[in-house]
Design an enzyme around this catalytic site. Structure first.
Site, PDB file in Angstrom:
ATOM      1  NE  ARG A 289      -5.867  -2.397   8.921  1.00 31.21           N
ATOM      2  CZ  ARG A 289      -4.011  -1.917   9.061  1.00 31.21           C
ATOM      3  NH1 ARG A 289      -4.039  -0.741  10.227  1.00 31.21           N
ATOM      4  NH2 ARG A 289      -3.036  -2.309   8.327  1.00 31.21           N
TER       5      ARG A 289
ATOM      6  NE  ARG B  90      -5.208   0.101   5.102  1.00 31.20           N
ATOM      7  CZ  ARG B  90      -5.003   0.638   6.315  1.00 31.20           C
ATOM      8  NH1 ARG B  90      -5.827   2.174   6.262  1.00 31.20           N
ATOM      9  NH2 ARG B  90      -3.780   0.446   7.009  1.00 31.20           N
TER      10      ARG B  90
ATOM     11  CB  CYS C  21      -1.128   0.269   1.767  1.00 34.47           C
ATOM     12  SG  CYS C  21      -0.258  -0.501   3.204  1.00 34.47           S
TER      13      CYS C  21
ATOM     14  CD  GLU D 162      -5.869  -4.391   2.773  1.00 35.36           C
ATOM     15  OE1 GLU D 162      -5.862  -3.667   4.046  1.00 35.36           O
ATOM     16  OE2 GLU D 162      -4.919  -5.034   2.687  1.00 35.36           O
TER      17      GLU D 162
END
Length: 455
Positions: free
Chosen positions: A181, A183, A99, A137
Site C-alpha cells: 500500500r 501512499r 483520493c 495522506e
C-alpha cells in the site's frame, strides 16, 4: 523440500491496542473515516478536539469506537466545505483527503473532480486556524508525473501560508503490515517553530510478517522454502519490466492472476480452466501475443479477423475459432473479428482476479470498491513453473481451497486494533477499511513529527 517455522517477530506489536495516555497534544481529525489517524495519535498521547466526516455509516463506526460519555462534547464538525472555523489551540490537523480524483480507479480527474477541490478547503482551514503542524495522506497517484503539477500547487499553497512542507511515498509493508500500500504523506510545520526544517520521515522498520502471521484462518499453515530458479526457466530469459519489488526474479510468484490478457508463470487463463486441446491453447496464445500490435488497430487490445489469424497461422480454419467461441473463450465482434470474452483485466475469470498464497509476503492494496482477491488456505510446492501452475489448479482452485478477504482480514491488514468495532455488514466494513489509512504508518510519521515539535 524444506519447511520453515513462521512467526510474528517479537519487536512488532500487531495489532495496535486502543489505550489511553495522558494528553500531550491536541488534534483535529479531518476526513476522519473510521478513525485510522485517531487510533495512532491517541496512542501517542493526542486529544481529539473535533472530527469531520460525511459518510453516515463511517460516522456510526467512528462514534461507537471513540465517542462516549467521557468526551460526548467533542465537536462533530460535519462537512468540511461548511466548516467556518475550528476550535482554538490546535497542535496538529490530520486527514486522509479523498483520493479518488488522483487514482487510476478514479479516472485521474484531479481538480476537475469536486472531491479534488476539497484540498482548497483543507488549505483554507489550515490558514485560518494556524496549527503547529499537519499530516495529510493521499494515494501515490498524486505524486505521479501526470499529477505532479497539482501536487506542487498544493505544496506551494501551504508554503504561502507559513509552513515548511515535506512529502514522501510510504508503503504499509515497510511498517509491519503484509500489504502493498503506497501512499503519499504530506507533513507541514509552522515556520515560526524552532527546528521546523528538521522533520524527517521514518525509516522502514525491517519487520516483515507474512500474510499467514496475522490472519487467524491460515496461521497454522507450514511455510515451505521456495527453490531458486534462473530467468530462463521463469521468464524464458526476458524478465518482464512490470514486476514489483515484491516479486523476486529468481523465485516463483506468491500469487496467481486469472486473466486472458496477460501471460506469466502464475497467470491462469480460461483455456487452462476448461478442457482445450494443445492446438486451441496455441490459437489463444497467438491472440494474446498479437492483440496489442498496432498493425491490427490503435486500441490497447485489438480483436483479430480470420484473415489476421491466417497471416500468423497459415493452416487455421474458421471452425477452430468458432469452436473457441462455443467454449466461451472467444467471441465475435460486430465487425466479425475475434476477441477474448474476458476482455477486461481486473474482472478476472469466473469472478476471481487473484488468489494469494498464504505464505506470501503481502496482499495487494485493499480498496474501497473491493477487488476479486482471495487467499488460499493451503500452501503448495514445486520446482518448475509448469508444475507450479498445475499443482495450484488441482490442489487449490478445483478443490476451492481459498477464501475471500473479509472485513476481519482487512482490519488486521490495515493495522487496526483487535478490539476495533467495525460495521456489522461485511461489504460496508471492507469499503471503510479500503478507504482507511494504515495505522502503523501514521503512528511512525506522527512520532517523528512530535520529536520535531518537541512534544
Amino acid at each position: 523440500m524444506k519447511i520453515i517455522c513462521s512467526q510474528i517477530p517479537k519487536q512488532i506489536e500487531l495489532p495496535l491496542q486502543l489505550v489511553t495516555y495522558q494528553n500531550k497534544f491536541t488534534f483535529i481529525d479531518l476526513f476522519a473515516g473510521i478513525g485510522g489517524f485517531r487510533i495512532a495519535l491517541e496512542k501517542l498521547g493526542g486529544q481529539c478536539l473535533g472530527y469531520s466526516e460525511v459518510d453516515k455509516q463511517a460516522i456510526k463506526v467512528y462514534k461507537q469506537n471513540f465517542i462516549s460519555y467521557l468526551n460526548k462534547d467533542e465537536l462533530d464538525l460535519g462537512d468540511i466545505t461548511k466548516i467556518s472555523e475550528l476550535p482554538p489551540y490546535i497542535d496538529i490537523i490530520v486527514g486522509g483527503v479523498p483520493c479518488q480524483p488522483w487514482s487510476v480507479a478514479g479516472c485521474l480527474k484531479g481538480f476537475e473532480d469536486p472531491r479534488g477541490k476539497l484540498w482548497f478547503d483543507v488549505i483554507r482551514l489550515v490558514r485560518k486556524s494556524q496549527p503547529k503542524a499537519f499530516i495529510f495522506e493521499n494515494v501515490s497517484g498524486l505524486a505521479s508525473p501526470k499529477n505532479r503539477d497539482n501536487l506542487e500547487l498544493i505544496l506551494q499553497q501551504f508554503q504561502n501560508i507559513g509552513y515548511c512542507v515535506k512529502w514522501k511515498i510510504l508503503n504499509a509493508y515497510d511498517f509491519g503490515l503484509p500489504q502493498n500500500r503506497d501512499r503519499v504523506f504530506i507533513v507541514g510545520i509552522k515556520n515560526n517553530i524552532d527546528r521546523y526544517q528538521e522533520y524527517k520521515f521514518p525509516n522502514p522498520l525491517n519487520i516483515h510478517p507474512k500474510v499467514l502471521d496475522i490472519l487467524e484462518d491460515i496461521k497454522n499453515i507450514q511455510v515451505v522454502e521456495k527453490v531458486k530458479l534462473g530467468s530462463e526457466t521463469l521468464f524464458r530469459g526476458v524478465v518482464p519490466p512490470s514486476r514489483t519489488r515484491f516479486q523476486k526474479n529468481d523465485e516463483l510468484n506468491d500469487f496467481f492472476i486469472f486473466s486472458d490478457l496477460r501471460n506469466g508463470h502464475t497467470t491462469i487463463h480460461s483455456w487452462d480452466i476448461i478442457f482445450t486441446t494443445d492446438r486451441e491453447k496455441m490459437i489463444c496464445l497467438t491472440l494474446l501475443k498479437h492483440r496489442r500490435s498496432k498493425k491490427y488497430g490503435n486500441k490497447d487490445g485489438n480483436p483479430l479477423s480470420f484473415k489476421n489469424f491466417q497471416e500468423i497461422i497459415s493452416d487455421i480454419q474458421v471452425s477452430e475459432l468458432n469452436e473457441l467461441v462455443k467454449k466461451s473463450i472467444l467471441r465475435l465482434t460486430h465487425d466479425n473479428k475475434y476477441e477474448f470474452v474476458n476482455s477486461k483485466n481486473m474482472t478476472g475469470i469466473n469472478d476471481i482476479y487473484r488468489i494469494i498464497l498464504p505464505t506470501a509476503d503481502i496482499v495487494p492494496t485493499l480498496t474501497a470498491t473491493g477487488a476479486k482477491d482471495y487467499i488460499a488456505t493451503v500452501s503448495i510446492y514445486a520446482t518448475h513453473p509448469e508444475d507450479y501452475k498445475n499443482i495450484f489448479l488441482e490442489k487449490i482452485y478445483r478443490n476451492k481451497k481459498y477464501i475471500p478477504i473479509t472485513a476481519k482480514h482487512a482490519c488486521k491488514l490495515q493495522g487496526f486494533p483487535a478490539n476495533f468495532n467495525y460495521h456489522e455488514k461485511d461489504d460496508i466494513a471492507r469499503k471503510h477499511f479500503g478507504n482507511a489509512v494504515p495505522v502503523p504508518v501514521v503512528e511512525y510519521v506522527a512520532k517523528e513529527l512530535l520529536k520535531t515539535l518537541e512534544i
